[in-house]
Design a protein around this motif. Structure first.
Motif, PDB file in Angstrom:
ATOM      1  N   SER A 204       0.829  -1.211   0.000  1.00 14.08           N
ATOM      2  CA  SER A 204       0.000   0.000   0.000  1.00 14.08           C
ATOM      3  C   SER A 204       0.866   1.264   0.000  1.00 14.08           C
ATOM      4  CB  SER A 204      -0.912  -0.007   1.233  1.00 14.08           C
ATOM      5  OG  SER A 204      -1.593   1.214   1.363  1.00 14.08           O
ATOM      6  N   THR A 205       1.916   1.256   0.840  1.00 14.64           N
ATOM      7  CA  THR A 205       2.794   2.431   0.953  1.00 14.64           C
ATOM      8  C   THR A 205       3.525   2.706  -0.353  1.00 14.64           C
ATOM      9  OG1 THR A 205       3.118   1.990   3.313  1.00 14.64           O
ATOM     10  CG2 THR A 205       4.692   3.465   2.254  1.00 14.64           C
ATOM     11  N   ILE A 206       4.085   1.661  -0.964  1.00 15.70           N
ATOM     12  CA  ILE A 206       4.813   1.831  -2.224  1.00 15.70           C
ATOM     13  C   ILE A 206       3.873   2.301  -3.322  1.00 15.70           C
ATOM     14  CG2 ILE A 206       6.200   0.659  -3.991  1.00 15.70           C
ATOM     15  CD1 ILE A 206       7.593   1.139  -1.266  1.00 15.70           C
ATOM     16  N   GLY A 207       2.655   1.795  -3.321  1.00 15.85           N
ATOM     17  CA  GLY A 207       1.663   2.223  -4.311  1.00 15.85           C
ATOM     18  C   GLY A 207       1.338   3.705  -4.188  1.00 15.85           C
ATOM     19  N   LEU A 208       1.205   4.178  -2.947  1.00 17.10           N
ATOM     20  CA  LEU A 208       0.910   5.597  -2.716  1.00 17.10           C
ATOM     21  C   LEU A 208       2.079   6.485  -3.147  1.00 17.10           C
ATOM     22  CD1 LEU A 208      -0.747   5.350   0.820  1.00 17.10           C
ATOM     23  CD2 LEU A 208      -1.900   6.033  -1.288  1.00 17.10           C
ATOM     24  N   VAL A 209       3.285   6.115  -2.737  1.00 14.45           N
ATOM     25  CA  VAL A 209       4.458   6.950  -3.012  1.00 14.45           C
ATOM     26  C   VAL A 209       4.756   7.007  -4.511  1.00 14.45           C
ATOM     27  CG1 VAL A 209       6.928   7.266  -2.578  1.00 14.45           C
ATOM     28  CG2 VAL A 209       5.428   6.503  -0.726  1.00 14.45           C
ATOM     29  N   THR A 210       4.633   5.873  -5.205  1.00 15.14           N
ATOM     30  CA  THR A 210       4.923   5.851  -6.641  1.00 15.14           C
ATOM     31  C   THR A 210       3.809   6.491  -7.478  1.00 15.14           C
ATOM     32  OG1 THR A 210       4.054   3.572  -6.745  1.00 15.14           O
ATOM     33  CG2 THR A 210       6.445   3.838  -6.573  1.00 15.14           C
ATOM     34  N   SER A 211       2.700   6.837  -6.829  1.00 16.11           N
ATOM     35  CA  SER A 211       1.651   7.562  -7.570  1.00 16.11           C
ATOM     36  C   SER A 211       2.077   9.003  -7.847  1.00 16.11           C
ATOM     37  CB  SER A 211       0.334   7.550  -6.784  1.00 16.11           C
ATOM     38  OG  SER A 211       0.430   8.355  -5.607  1.00 16.11           O
ATOM     39  N   VAL A 212       3.082   9.484  -7.120  1.00 13.64           N
ATOM     40  CA  VAL A 212       3.643  10.820  -7.362  1.00 13.64           C
ATOM     41  C   VAL A 212       4.529  10.746  -8.601  1.00 13.64           C
ATOM     42  CG1 VAL A 212       5.100  12.670  -6.432  1.00 13.64           C
ATOM     43  CG2 VAL A 212       3.599  11.373  -4.904  1.00 13.64           C
ATOM     44  N   THR A 213       4.233  11.561  -9.592  1.00 13.83           N
ATOM     45  CA  THR A 213       4.971  11.532 -10.852  1.00 13.83           C
ATOM     46  C   THR A 213       6.465  11.786 -10.619  1.00 13.83           C
ATOM     47  OG1 THR A 213       3.025  12.386 -12.001  1.00 13.83           O
ATOM     48  CG2 THR A 213       5.116  12.493 -13.190  1.00 13.83           C
ATOM     49  N   GLY A 214       7.291  10.878 -11.153  1.00 14.40           N
ATOM     50  CA  GLY A 214       8.738  11.009 -11.018  1.00 14.40           C
ATOM     51  C   GLY A 214       9.333  10.073  -9.986  1.00 14.40           C
ATOM     52  N   ILE A 215       8.504   9.562  -9.065  1.00 14.13           N
ATOM     53  CA  ILE A 215       9.005   8.674  -8.003  1.00 14.13           C
ATOM     54  C   ILE A 215       8.882   7.228  -8.450  1.00 14.13           C
ATOM     55  CG2 ILE A 215       8.794   7.973  -5.592  1.00 14.13           C
ATOM     56  CD1 ILE A 215       9.631  10.855  -5.897  1.00 14.13           C
ATOM     57  N   GLY A 216      10.018   6.525  -8.501  1.00 10.31           N
ATOM     58  CA  GLY A 216      10.027   5.121  -8.892  1.00 10.31           C
ATOM     59  C   GLY A 216       9.991   4.196  -7.687  1.00 10.31           C
ATOM     60  N   THR A 217       9.938   2.905  -7.960  1.00 12.31           N
ATOM     61  CA  THR A 217       9.816   1.906  -6.892  1.00 12.31           C
ATOM     62  C   THR A 217      11.025   1.909  -5.963  1.00 12.31           C
ATOM     63  OG1 THR A 217       8.478   0.492  -8.338  1.00 12.31           O
ATOM     64  CG2 THR A 217       9.461  -0.546  -6.400  1.00 12.31           C
ATOM     65  N   LYS A 325      -4.285   8.392   0.106  1.00  8.55           N
ATOM     66  CA  LYS A 325      -4.923   8.472  -1.223  1.00  8.55           C
ATOM     67  C   LYS A 325      -3.844   8.756  -2.265  1.00  8.55           C
ATOM     68  CE  LYS A 325      -9.477  10.096   0.314  1.00  8.55           C
ATOM     69  NZ  LYS A 325     -10.475  11.193   0.209  1.00  8.55           N
ATOM     70  N   PRO A 326      -3.901   8.069  -3.420  1.00  3.95           N
ATOM     71  CA  PRO A 326      -2.892   8.292  -4.463  1.00  3.95           C
ATOM     72  C   PRO A 326      -2.910   9.729  -4.966  1.00  3.95           C
ATOM     73  CG  PRO A 326      -4.185   6.323  -4.936  1.00  3.95           C
ATOM     74  CD  PRO A 326      -4.874   7.037  -3.810  1.00  3.95           C
TER      75      PRO A 326
END
Length: 332
Positions: A204-217, A325-326
């Motif tokens: 869930s956390t990785i999904g939220l953070v990577t929803s920010v454009t430019g942030i990869g896994t 929320k993404p």
């Protein structure tokens, strides 16, 4: 933060094979001991505290962060639910002022005095979950492989520019090794994906953070590890400062008026990752792309503008984690 009134303060200086212990009792001068950095040595240390009648609930234990050397004692203290903190060596060194000379015994005493002096401001150690420990290990291995691959490719690339024939020979002989490194990096990335999917909170956390454009896994994983699921900061500005993207004023009286700039004391890994993310964001995020070009046209230094973008990315990451929320791009 530590708010209890401790009676005893223990400083531990850890090395590869041994650890030195200094105990400060309010009623006597510091006493020093030395133990082997093994399971038996840690048990002997805990027996000493028990025999000397230093209850763990009344004792604050402090040590420097020494990476893998401190794992045995940290695991045992966590198991015993002891009150202990793991501090940066630089923070301890800066807090005790000018000192002359050092050895392990003296360092342990200084750490104990640091704990006594700053007991109300220290944060007790919170272990990171096992899944993050596994992710941390895999990312470190991946980082080494990427570095080895880059180092190996550098020589042939340079050689081709000055002697094409020798450059081709070098390239031919490292081709299989480069392919092996590439396959291993891909395998580790697949294992990281499996770990992420195996844990609901991490996924869930990785999904939220990577929803920010430019942030990869990989960047998202670094943030999650260093912040222990975004629990090691109280506000986004504090995290931005930790990442080294907050400019600080440098003035004094009427004669010193230097340009504000970021401070070198920061998490350089996160700063490096954020720089690459900022470069991607100004290309693919409409708002940041417009912002970057507008500031550049105004004559602003491009690195200054990129640092502002890095700061904005940290604020966006904190916002999506807080709201759970993404991130949604603004629609023009």
């Amino acid at each position: 933060m530590v708010h209890s009134n401790f009676i005893y303060f223990v400083g531990i200086d850890i090395s590869k094979s041994t650890f030195d212990v200094a105990i400060i009792d309010q009623h006597q001068s510091p006493t020093s001991f030395k133990f082997q950095n093994t399971g038996k040595g840690v048990n002997a240390f805990l027996r000493l505290l028990k025999n000397k009648k230093y209850p763990l609930q009344d004792t604050l234990i402090c040590m420097e962060h020494t990476g893998v050397y401190g794992r045995i004692i940290i695991a045992k203290l966590a198991e015993k639910q002891a009150n202990f903190c793991v501090e940066m060596s630089l923070r301890i060194a800066k807090s005790i002022g000018i000192q002359r000379g050092k050895n392990d015994k003296v360092d342990a005493i200084r750490i104990a005095k640091y704990a006594e002096k700053n007991s109300n401001e220290l944060e007790l150690y919170t272990p990171i979950p096992l899944v993050l420990e596994k992710v941390k290990l895999l990312i470190k291995i991946r980082e080494k492989l990427v570095q080895f691959k880059a180092d190996l490719q550098k020589h042939p690339n340079e050689m081709k520019a000055f002697d094409p024939e020798l450059g081709k020979l070098a390239e031919k002989n490292i081709k299989k090794t480069i392919k092996c490194f590439t396959n291993e990096i891909k395998r580790i990335e697949e294992e990281l994906k499996e770990l992420i999917l195996s844990d609901n909170q991490l996924n869930s956390t990785i999904g939220l953070v990577t929803s920010v454009t430019g942030i990869g896994t990989i960047t998202a994983l670094y943030f999650t590890i260093f912040t222990n699921f975004f629990t090691r900061y109280t506000n986004p500005k504090q995290l931005a400062c930790y990442c080294g993207v907050v400019p600080f004023e440098h003035t004094s009286g009427s004669s010193v008026h230097k340009q504000s700039k970021t401070h070198p004391i920061a998490n350089q890994t996160l700063k490096k990752q954020l720089h690459m993310c900022a470069l991607a964001a100004v290309r693919h995020d409409p708002d940041l792309k417009v912002y970057y070009h507008r500031k550049a046209e105004e004559g602003k230094n491009k690195m200054l503008v990129l640092n502002n973008v890095r700061n904005k990315l940290v604020l966006r990451i904190c916002a999506v984690v807080k709201r759970q929320k993404p991130y949604k791009k603004q629609v023009a």
